[in-house]
Every structure is written in C-alpha cells, then in structure tokens.
Scaffold this motif. Structure first.
Motif, PDB file in Angstrom:
ATOM      1  N   ALA B 209       4.306  -3.497 -24.489  1.00  0.00           N
ATOM      2  CA  ALA B 209       3.795  -4.068 -23.048  1.00  0.00           C
ATOM      3  C   ALA B 209       2.860  -2.813 -22.647  1.00  0.00           C
ATOM      4  O   ALA B 209       1.770  -3.140 -22.150  1.00  0.00           O
ATOM      5  CB  ALA B 209       5.190  -4.051 -22.169  1.00  0.00           C
ATOM      6  N   ALA B 210       3.243  -1.450 -22.930  1.00  0.00           N
ATOM      7  CA  ALA B 210       2.205  -0.507 -22.228  1.00  0.00           C
ATOM      8  C   ALA B 210       0.943  -0.480 -23.107  1.00  0.00           C
ATOM      9  O   ALA B 210      -0.166  -0.388 -22.521  1.00  0.00           O
ATOM     10  CB  ALA B 210       3.159   0.955 -22.499  1.00  0.00           C
ATOM     11  N   ARG B 211       1.003  -0.555 -24.596  1.00  0.00           N
ATOM     12  CA  ARG B 211      -0.184  -0.557 -25.249  1.00  0.00           C
ATOM     13  C   ARG B 211      -1.140  -1.770 -25.121  1.00  0.00           C
ATOM     14  O   ARG B 211      -2.194  -1.592 -25.131  1.00  0.00           O
ATOM     15  CB  ARG B 211       0.360  -0.732 -26.718  1.00  0.00           C
ATOM     16  CG  ARG B 211       0.886   0.418 -27.405  1.00  0.00           C
ATOM     17  CD  ARG B 211       0.977   0.314 -28.976  1.00  0.00           C
ATOM     18  NE  ARG B 211       1.814  -0.646 -29.468  1.00  0.00           N
ATOM     19  CZ  ARG B 211       3.009  -0.610 -29.816  1.00  0.00           C
ATOM     20  NH1 ARG B 211       3.424   0.743 -30.010  1.00  0.00           N
ATOM     21  NH2 ARG B 211       3.749  -1.436 -30.413  1.00  0.00           N
ATOM     22  N   ALA B 212      -0.343  -2.920 -25.165  1.00  0.00           N
ATOM     23  CA  ALA B 212      -1.254  -4.167 -25.391  1.00  0.00           C
ATOM     24  C   ALA B 212      -1.751  -4.842 -24.104  1.00  0.00           C
ATOM     25  O   ALA B 212      -2.776  -5.650 -23.978  1.00  0.00           O
ATOM     26  CB  ALA B 212      -0.578  -5.182 -26.475  1.00  0.00           C
ATOM     27  N   SER B 213      -0.971  -4.557 -22.952  1.00  0.00           N
ATOM     28  CA  SER B 213      -1.273  -5.574 -21.854  1.00  0.00           C
ATOM     29  C   SER B 213      -1.892  -5.009 -20.939  1.00  0.00           C
ATOM     30  O   SER B 213      -2.158  -3.753 -20.844  1.00  0.00           O
ATOM     31  CB  SER B 213       0.111  -5.880 -21.206  1.00  0.00           C
ATOM     32  OG  SER B 213       0.695  -4.941 -20.455  1.00  0.00           O
ATOM     33  N   ASP B 214      -2.514  -5.613 -19.854  1.00  0.00           N
ATOM     34  CA  ASP B 214      -3.381  -5.218 -18.705  1.00  0.00           C
ATOM     35  C   ASP B 214      -2.508  -4.923 -17.421  1.00  0.00           C
ATOM     36  O   ASP B 214      -2.874  -4.333 -16.563  1.00  0.00           O
ATOM     37  CB  ASP B 214      -4.523  -5.958 -18.461  1.00  0.00           C
ATOM     38  CG  ASP B 214      -5.504  -6.091 -19.778  1.00  0.00           C
ATOM     39  OD1 ASP B 214      -6.132  -5.280 -20.263  1.00  0.00           O
ATOM     40  OD2 ASP B 214      -5.642  -7.326 -20.371  1.00  0.00           O
ATOM     41  N   THR B 230      -0.780  -2.370 -15.756  1.00  0.00           N
ATOM     42  CA  THR B 230       0.228  -1.709 -16.769  1.00  0.00           C
ATOM     43  C   THR B 230       0.339  -0.367 -16.759  1.00  0.00           C
ATOM     44  O   THR B 230       1.589   0.175 -16.839  1.00  0.00           O
ATOM     45  CB  THR B 230      -0.042  -2.216 -18.141  1.00  0.00           C
ATOM     46  OG1 THR B 230      -0.014  -3.814 -18.308  1.00  0.00           O
ATOM     47  CG2 THR B 230       0.584  -1.626 -19.242  1.00  0.00           C
ATOM     48  N   GLU B 231      -0.642   0.387 -16.503  1.00  0.00           N
ATOM     49  CA  GLU B 231      -0.681   1.802 -16.363  1.00  0.00           C
ATOM     50  C   GLU B 231       0.372   2.204 -15.440  1.00  0.00           C
ATOM     51  O   GLU B 231       0.757   3.265 -15.454  1.00  0.00           O
ATOM     52  CB  GLU B 231      -2.109   2.264 -16.278  1.00  0.00           C
ATOM     53  CG  GLU B 231      -2.654   2.707 -17.548  1.00  0.00           C
ATOM     54  CD  GLU B 231      -4.045   3.344 -17.264  1.00  0.00           C
ATOM     55  OE1 GLU B 231      -5.167   2.973 -17.980  1.00  0.00           O
ATOM     56  OE2 GLU B 231      -4.203   4.241 -16.349  1.00  0.00           O
TER      57      GLU B 231
END
Lengths: 228, 251
Positions: B209-214, B230-231
């Motif tokens: 989720a952290a890597r791939a989503s906005d 996400t950040e």
C-alpha cells in the motif's frame, strides 16, 4: 518476547542511547567552558578527546537505526522516532564539534593571554547548556511544551552574541597590530561556536516536536531574515 | 482533482448484519487508492460493492449512493453487465479460464459482440502489452493459460480485465499468491496502468500500500477510520487507531 514488544524495547533502548549522547555533549561543553574560564590547555585537549567519543557514538547509534529500519520496516510514530534519532545525532555531533572549537580557541588563547574574554561568553555557555539539557528532557518525556520553551530561549543567546560581537569589534578597532586583531578574533570565534550551539539545540527541539506531533515547525527564525 | 467514484452515506447489510457503515469515500480519477484493514473489516465487501458483485448474495442490501462519474450505480435502471465492463476486477488468486492465453484475453470482447479476427488480434496484443506480458507469450498464444507461472497468470487476468476497456480496475489482494519478484512486476504494472485507469486495491501488505498507492483508506469494523494521502497515512496518521494498526499494535 513478542516481536512488537521487542521492537518497543529496541526503540526505548535507542532513546536511551540518544540521551546518553546528549549527556556526553553536555559534559563536553561544560569542560570546554571551564577550560575557557581557566585557560587550561590540558582540559582543552581532553575536550578534543571527548569529541572523538561523541563522533563514534553517533555512528554506533546510526547503525542501530539502519538495523531497525531494515528489520522492522517501521511506519508512523515508530518511523518518526527513528528518523528523529537519525537527525538528532547529526545535530548532537555538530554541537560536540562546536565545543571542540571552543577548546581550540582556548589553545590559541593560552599563547596570547591578553585576548579579551567578554563576561557574556560565560552567560552564553550557561544558557546554551540549559537549552541542550531541556531539549533532552523534552525528548525523554515527549514534552512538546518544553521543546517550544527551548526555542524561545535562543533569542537571549542571539542577544548575548550581538553584545559580544560589538565589544570585540570595538576591541579590534583599537588593536594596534594585525597579530592582536587575529588574537581578538579568537574570542569572537568562541562566541560564534556558542551561538551555533544554541541554534542546533533549537533544531533538536524542532525534531522532538515533529516526532510527537508529526508536524514540521520552523522555530529558529533569524530576525535578520525577517528584516530582509 | 476529479473524483471518478464518489461514495456517500453508504451502508451495506448481509441480512441483519451491517457490514459497512456510513461510508464516504472519494476515489480519485487515474490514481491508485489502497484499502487496508484487518480481515473482516469490510474492505473486500466494499470493493465488491463498487461493481455490484454482492448483488447475488441473498439478503444483501445496500443503502446510500455510489456515484460513477456522477451516476448512482445502485439506481434501478443500471445495467449490471455494462457496469462490470466499466469497472473490472482482478482477484486474489489468479483465475485464468482453462483455455488458451489468446482466448482468455479475447473472452470479454467476444461476449461484447466483437468477432472480427483482426480486431480481436489487435485487442489481445494491446491488452497483453499493457499488462507487460506480450513479450513473454507472443510466440505461444495458443498455449493453455494454466501453463503460465502464477505471476504471469495474474498479469494475464489483468490483461483480460483491460481487454474490455474498463475505466476502473478493482484488485482484491492481487499479489497475495505471488512471490516478491512477481509482486513487484504487478505493482510496476499498476503504476503504468494508472495513467489510463482508476485503480482501487485491497491489500494486507502495508509495504505494498505504501509503495504503490497514492491514497489510502483504513477500514475498521465496517467503518472508514481514516482516508488520506498514502504518505500521510504511513508517516503521520491522524487517528490513533490507524497508527496502532499500521505499526502492528492492533489488528
């Protein structure tokens, strides 16, 4: 011990390491100020040795941080506390460098004992030591009110620095020879190191506030920047 | 930023059990939205509500609105088949049909009435290219899809979803059966696809989720606890519960 518990324990240990590093820098500054007061070259040299220990401590803590990031893949508050540590140890190491700078000034001053040593230098030393101590207390207890109070004290340090600066400029103007001007400059250097020490203590306080709240807040606003 | 889907005051029940409560979620156009939360929190139920996959479950009942480009997908006149063509889905386990690679991708277009060989060839190639699979299978399109490895099978399922030119792609834990390398390939693919599609993904993998989503939404007991960039969710979430879940203190 369960994985989460173990991680919490590791985070607490990390906090302990940073607090110990803070004490080392506090001690280093204290020794540098005593050396300045008494013009004691032996003590000044011992400060330089202390600084190497501070530098090594920074690397040891940094290595632990990398270990926790890679094994625990921290998020949110956990991530912020580790990143905060990684930033704090850089600032603490620089503060150690500032104390070492004062020790080097002492070694110069021993050669020319008639260099002026404005009384404000001592006051600056007491003030920035208190700021460091309070920041570390704020860090130990997640106390953001105390962290804010640290930043407010930096104005006093800046005012003392301006005072010292004025005195030394006057002294330089009346100094007859380039050698005397150069010697006088050493006193200014000591003041400058202390002023930077205060700025970095404020940085540390900002880090603590970020760790607890998740918000970045610039507190060390240079009055001259505001004037433009 | 434009919302492709707007969920407002949405409730969902399985008989007497309320599975989703008062959801309000903006799904941004051409962005990846990740839905996280513990098992049973309602995130997969919610995903299936987005293309009315829950309709066939007896006793299932929806309240409130889900707007797709401003139109309520739960309105009585909505054609569910057309809706599912616009909102495609990729499932947890790769589920290719026991047919050739080619026929898997051509399946949807054929159902929609496209029987021209040249057009089908083009659609199959474009879909496989978009799913980053074309170079690996171009010389064996007649081979059975089940002969592909799991990572390739999942990308084939994505190609199959793309072939009917959807606007939104829903993914329900699309990488949970894949190894880390195949997982990264699917994530890379999602990042490429999001230039043209809106993607909603349910995942148990926090790093994914952290890597791939906005955007990330955190579900807990059928409610949306927090929705944000996400950040922000992974560095400074606003809710204690989100913090506790993503750091492994609750779940």
């Amino acid at each position: 011990m369960r994985i989460r518990q173990r991680f919490e324990q590791q985070l607490e240990d990390l906090r302990g390491d940073v607090l110990r590093m803070g004490s080392m820098v506090e001690h280093e500054l204290h020794e540098a100020m005593v050396a300045l007061e008494t013009l004691d070259p032996e003590r000044a040299r011992s400060v330089i040795a202390l600084d190497s220990e501070v530098n090594q401590t920074r690397f040891d803590i940094e290595e632990k941080c990398f270990g926790l990031i890679v094994t625990q893949q921290p998020a949110a508050r956990d991530l912020r506390s580790i990143v905060t540590v990684m930033n704090m140890i850089i600032d603490l190491e620089r503060m150690g460098d500032q104390a070492k700078g004062i020790a080097k000034v002492v070694l110069h001053m021993v050669q020319s004992p008639d260099i002026p040593r404005p009384a404000e230098l001592r006051q600056m030393g007491i003030q920035v030591a208190r700021m460091l101590n309070q920041t570390m207390t704020a860090y130990a207890h997640d106390n953001i009110e105390l962290a804010h109070a640290v930043a407010e004290q930096d104005d006093e340090v800046d005012a003392l620095y301006a005072h010292v600066f004025g005195q030394i400029m006057a002294h330089m103007a009346s100094a007859g020879t380039p050698a005397k001007i150069e010697a006088t400059y050493e006193a200014l250097r000591a003041a400058r190191e202390l002023e930077r020490f205060g700025d970095l203590a404020t940085n540390l306080a900002e880090r603590v506030i970020y760790m607890v709240t998740g918000r970045f807040q610039e507190m060390n606003i240079d009055r001259e920047d505001l004037i433009g | 930023m434009q919302n492709k889907i707007e969920v407002s005051d949405f409730n969902f029940y399985y008989g007497d059990f309320q599975a989703l409560s008062n959801l309000n979620i903006p799904i941004r156009a051409r962005q990846i939205t990740a839905l996280i939360g513990p098992s049973g929190c309602g995130k997969s139920t919610f995903l299936r509500c987005l293309n009315r996959m829950n309709d066939t479950i007896s006793g299932a009942r929806a309240e409130g609105q889900i707007l797709l480009d401003g139109e309520n997908i739960y309105a009585p006149d909505v054609d569910v088949v057309t809706l599912r063509q616009r909102i495609g889905m990729v499932f947890q386990r790769p589920n290719p049909f026991p047919q050739s690679i080619y026929d898997n991708v051509a399946y949807g277009p054929r159902i929609l009435g496209n029987t021209r060989r040249d057009e089908l060839d083009q659609t199959v190639q474009e879909s496989l290219e978009a799913a980053s699979l074309w170079n690996e299978v171009r010389h064996r399109l007649k081979d059975p899809a089940l002969a592909l490895n799991p990572g390739q099978q999942q990308r084939l399922c994505i190609a199959r979803a793309i072939a009917v030119q959807p606007e939104v792609i829903l993914m329900d834990e699309p990488c949970s059966a894949l190894d880390p390398v195949a997982t990264l390939r699917v994530e890379d693919l999602m990042r490429q696809l999001v230039d043209s599609y809106t993607i909603v993904i349910v995942t148990h993998n926090m790093q994914q989720a952290a890597r791939a989503s906005d955007w990330t939404g955190f579900f807990w007991l059928g409610r949306l606890v927090e929705f944000d960039h996400t950040e922000t969710i992974f560095s400074a979430p606003k809710q204690e519960l989100t913090e506790a879940y993503i750091t492994g203190r609750r779940g």
